[in-house]
Design an enzyme around this catalytic site. Structure first.
Site, PDB file in Angstrom:
ATOM      1  N   SER A 209      -4.143   0.751   1.549  1.00  0.00           N
ATOM      2  CA  SER A 209      -3.528  -0.558   1.681  1.00  0.00           C
ATOM      3  C   SER A 209      -3.081  -1.075   0.330  1.00  0.00           C
ATOM      4  O   SER A 209      -3.449  -0.548  -0.707  1.00  0.00           O
ATOM      5  CB  SER A 209      -4.512  -1.545   2.297  1.00  0.00           C
ATOM      6  OG  SER A 209      -5.601  -1.734   1.413  1.00  0.00           O
ATOM      7  N   CYS A 210      -2.294  -2.106   0.380  1.00  0.00           N
ATOM      8  CA  CYS A 210      -1.801  -2.752  -0.817  1.00  0.00           C
ATOM      9  C   CYS A 210      -1.706  -4.239  -0.499  1.00  0.00           C
ATOM     10  O   CYS A 210      -1.145  -4.615   0.523  1.00  0.00           O
ATOM     11  CB  CYS A 210      -0.432  -2.178  -1.162  1.00  0.00           C
ATOM     12  SG  CYS A 210       0.267  -2.822  -2.652  1.00  0.00           S
ATOM     13  N   ASP A 211      -2.282  -5.078  -1.332  1.00  0.00           N
ATOM     14  CA  ASP A 211      -2.282  -6.516  -1.093  1.00  0.00           C
ATOM     15  C   ASP A 211      -1.565  -7.234  -2.224  1.00  0.00           C
ATOM     16  O   ASP A 211      -1.675  -6.846  -3.381  1.00  0.00           O
ATOM     17  CB  ASP A 211      -3.713  -7.047  -1.003  1.00  0.00           C
ATOM     18  CG  ASP A 211      -4.474  -6.423   0.146  1.00  0.00           C
ATOM     19  OD1 ASP A 211      -3.910  -6.389   1.242  1.00  0.00           O
ATOM     20  OD2 ASP A 211      -5.606  -5.978  -0.067  1.00  0.00           O
TER      21      ASP A 211
END
Length: 87
Positions: free
Chosen positions: A21-23
């Site tokens: 994931s990437c936030d």
């Protein structure tokens, strides 16, 4: 060693997969004197040694009839673009 005839290796739990994931978050300040600034934050599941460039492109004004050249095309430019932060 194991428990009974079951080797410990077979009892070990598999490793959890790495995060996928990437936030991103942005808190936009008002720009007023003494007010908190705009804060931009990002995390990524990319390797820690990989460059993760964050770039800012400022707002631009374009004259009537201006064109932007892409690899294969020239397309009409909009009168005004907004500033953006990209990564």
């Amino acid at each position: 060693k194991g428990i009974g005839s079951i080797p410990c290796l077979l009892m070990a739990r598999p490793l959890a997969p790495p995060p996928q994931s990437c936030d991103t978050f942005v808190v936009v300040g008002s720009g007023a004197p003494g007010a908190p600034p705009t804060i931009f934050g990002k995390n990524s599941d990319r390797p820690s040694t990989e460059v993760h460039e964050v770039v800012r492109f400022g707002r631009k004004e374009h004259p009537p009839g201006a064109k932007t050249r892409t690899q294969f095309l020239s397309i009409p430019e909009v009168p005004r673009t907004h500033a953006v932060i990209l990564s």
